[in-house]
Design an enzyme around this catalytic site. Structure first.
Site, short mmCIF file in Angstrom:
data_model
loop_
_atom_site.label_atom_id
_atom_site.label_comp_id
_atom_site.label_asym_id
_atom_site.label_seq_id
_atom_site.Cartn_x
_atom_site.Cartn_y
_atom_site.Cartn_z
N ASP A 39 -59.05 -86.21 -9.22
CA ASP A 39 -59.62 -84.97 -9.76
C ASP A 39 -60.67 -85.24 -10.84
O ASP A 39 -60.62 -86.26 -11.52
CB ASP A 39 -58.47 -84.12 -10.33
CG ASP A 39 -58.88 -82.67 -10.53
OD1 ASP A 39 -59.89 -82.24 -9.93
OD2 ASP A 39 -58.19 -81.96 -11.29
N ASN A 87 -58.99 -75.93 -1.22
CA ASN A 87 -60.40 -76.32 -1.44
C ASN A 87 -61.36 -75.66 -0.44
O ASN A 87 -62.57 -75.61 -0.68
CB ASN A 87 -60.57 -77.84 -1.41
CG ASN A 87 -59.98 -78.56 -2.60
OD1 ASN A 87 -59.54 -79.70 -2.51
ND2 ASN A 87 -59.94 -77.91 -3.75
C1 IPE Z 1 -56.57 -81.03 -6.28
O1 IPE Z 1 -57.62 -80.81 -7.15
C2 IPE Z 1 -57.09 -81.35 -4.90
C3 IPE Z 1 -57.75 -82.62 -4.74
C4 IPE Z 1 -57.91 -83.54 -5.65
C5 IPE Z 1 -58.27 -82.89 -3.44
P1 IPE Z 1 -58.17 -79.34 -7.45
O2 IPE Z 1 -59.32 -79.50 -8.36
O3 IPE Z 1 -58.41 -78.62 -6.19
O4 IPE Z 1 -56.94 -78.65 -8.20
P2 IPE Z 1 -56.91 -77.45 -9.22
O5 IPE Z 1 -57.66 -76.32 -8.57
O6 IPE Z 1 -57.57 -77.90 -10.46
O7 IPE Z 1 -55.47 -77.17 -9.43
C1 IPE Z 2 -61.76 -83.46 -7.11
O1 IPE Z 2 -62.71 -83.13 -8.05
C2 IPE Z 2 -62.31 -83.52 -5.71
C3 IPE Z 2 -61.88 -82.43 -4.81
C4 IPE Z 2 -61.05 -81.48 -5.12
C5 IPE Z 2 -62.43 -82.42 -3.48
P1 IPE Z 2 -63.09 -81.62 -8.34
O2 IPE Z 2 -64.18 -81.22 -7.44
O3 IPE Z 2 -61.89 -80.76 -8.33
O4 IPE Z 2 -63.66 -81.73 -9.82
P2 IPE Z 2 -63.35 -80.76 -11.04
O5 IPE Z 2 -61.86 -80.67 -11.17
O6 IPE Z 2 -63.95 -79.43 -10.71
O7 IPE Z 2 -63.98 -81.42 -12.21
MG MG Z 3 -60.51 -80.27 -9.70
#
Ligand code: IPE
Ligand code: IPE
Ligand code: MG
Length: 272
Positions: A39, A87
């Site tokens: 993340d 996502n």
């Molecule tokens: C979890 O991260 C999913 C992945 C890393 C693929 P998210 O960024 O989607 O989670 P939330 O929305 O912060 O809980």
């Molecule tokens: C994790 O990084 C990757 C995926 C969920 C695909 P994020 O895209 O959630 O990055 P933040 O949490 O918005 O910084």
């Molecule tokens: Mg995230």
């Protein structure tokens, strides 16, 4: 001359890295299964005034480094949360770019997986992915299916609740057609209906970017997993962060509901 200097620098770095790995191995147990919620890609990009997708692109370097280090350490299963069921709700451009990146990574990295004896697997609603992603994924899985050193398990279009519901549906069908009796349903049977059937439960779950939540990842499997959360954003995560997580893990006592004394006695008798 410049080349010679840089190659000897790389050698020194490699030597130091091997030494740290040996230390980790001799100090304690290396987790058999590590799961990672990768993340913080968006925030990494935002901090630099870049579009969110630049963070996803940069995150691939972290994946490479962590996969390599885990294989060298003797980790047997590495599960990476790459894309969640939720996502799909992100802006179309971001979802499309993530899918394109997946195709590219699968295409370019499969030979390296093959060379390093790493078997690729995937959990998630694979049918919901664009056909091209499905195709690359299936090809890479097929190509690496006999590899033995480590399983790299990608969670794509995955969520823990989705997986549990799928398992419940399959069990209900098997009860209906007489394959399973209601009284036979227990932990073990249920686990065998999950997409992770046959894999050990994660010993260590790492989440980057300082968020203290599970975000619908491996809900069933993490009942007794050790959790490790670090502030580092995923594109900044490298093997040294992984080593820190493993060191922390090695300091923990996993009691599984028992007392400390029971656990010590068990490990003394060599059957912990
Ligand atoms: C979890 O991260 C999913 C992945 C890393 C693929 P998210 O960024 O989607 O989670 P939330 O929305 O912060 O809980
Ligand atoms: C994790 O990084 C990757 C995926 C969920 C695909 P994020 O895209 O959630 O990055 P933040 O949490 O918005 O910084
Ligand atoms: Mg995230």
């Amino acid at each position: 001359m410049g080349d010679a200097v840089s190659s000897s620098k790389t050698e020194v770095k490699g030597y130091r890295d091997r030494k740290i790995q040996e230390e980790l191995k001799s100090r304690g147990e290396i987790p058999k299964h590590i799961a990672i919620i990768m993340d913080g890609n968006g925030r990494w990009a935002k901090k630099r005034g870049l579009p969110r997708v630049a963070g996803h692109r940069e995150g691939i370097k972290s994946v490479r480094d962590v996969v390599e280090a885990c294989a060298q350490l003797g980790v047997k299963y590495l599960t990476l949360f790459a894309f969640s069921t939720e996502n799909w709700k992100r802006p179309k451009y971001e979802v499309d770019t993530l899918m394109k990146l997946l195709i590219k990574v699968l295409r370019t990295e499969v030979d390296k997986l093959q060379k390093n004896d790493i078997k690729l697997m995937a959990i998630g609603d694979i049918e919901s992915l664009p056909v091209e992603v499905q195709r690359e994924l299936k090809e890479a899985i097929e190509k690496t299916r006999n590899n033995k050193r480590m399983v790299l398990n990608l969670a794509i279009s995955y969520s823990g609740r989705w997986e549990i519901i799928e398992a419940v549906k399959s069990i209900a069908r098997d009860v209906k057609n007489g394959k399973v009796k209601v009284d036979e349903i227990d932990d073990k049977l249920f686990s065998n209906y999950l997409k992770t059937a046959g894999m050990p439960e994660p010993d260590l779950l790492i989440r980057t970017s300082g968020e203290y939540r599970i975000s619908n990842f491996l809900l069933w499997q993490i009942a007794y997993t050790e959790l490790y959360i670090c502030d580092c954003l995923w594109p900044d995560f490298r093997r040294k962060h992984l080593y820190e997580a493993i060191k922390d893990y090695q300091r923990r006592e996993r009691r599984f509901g028992m007392t400390s004394e029971q656990i010590k006695k068990k490990s003394f008798n060599g059957n912990a």
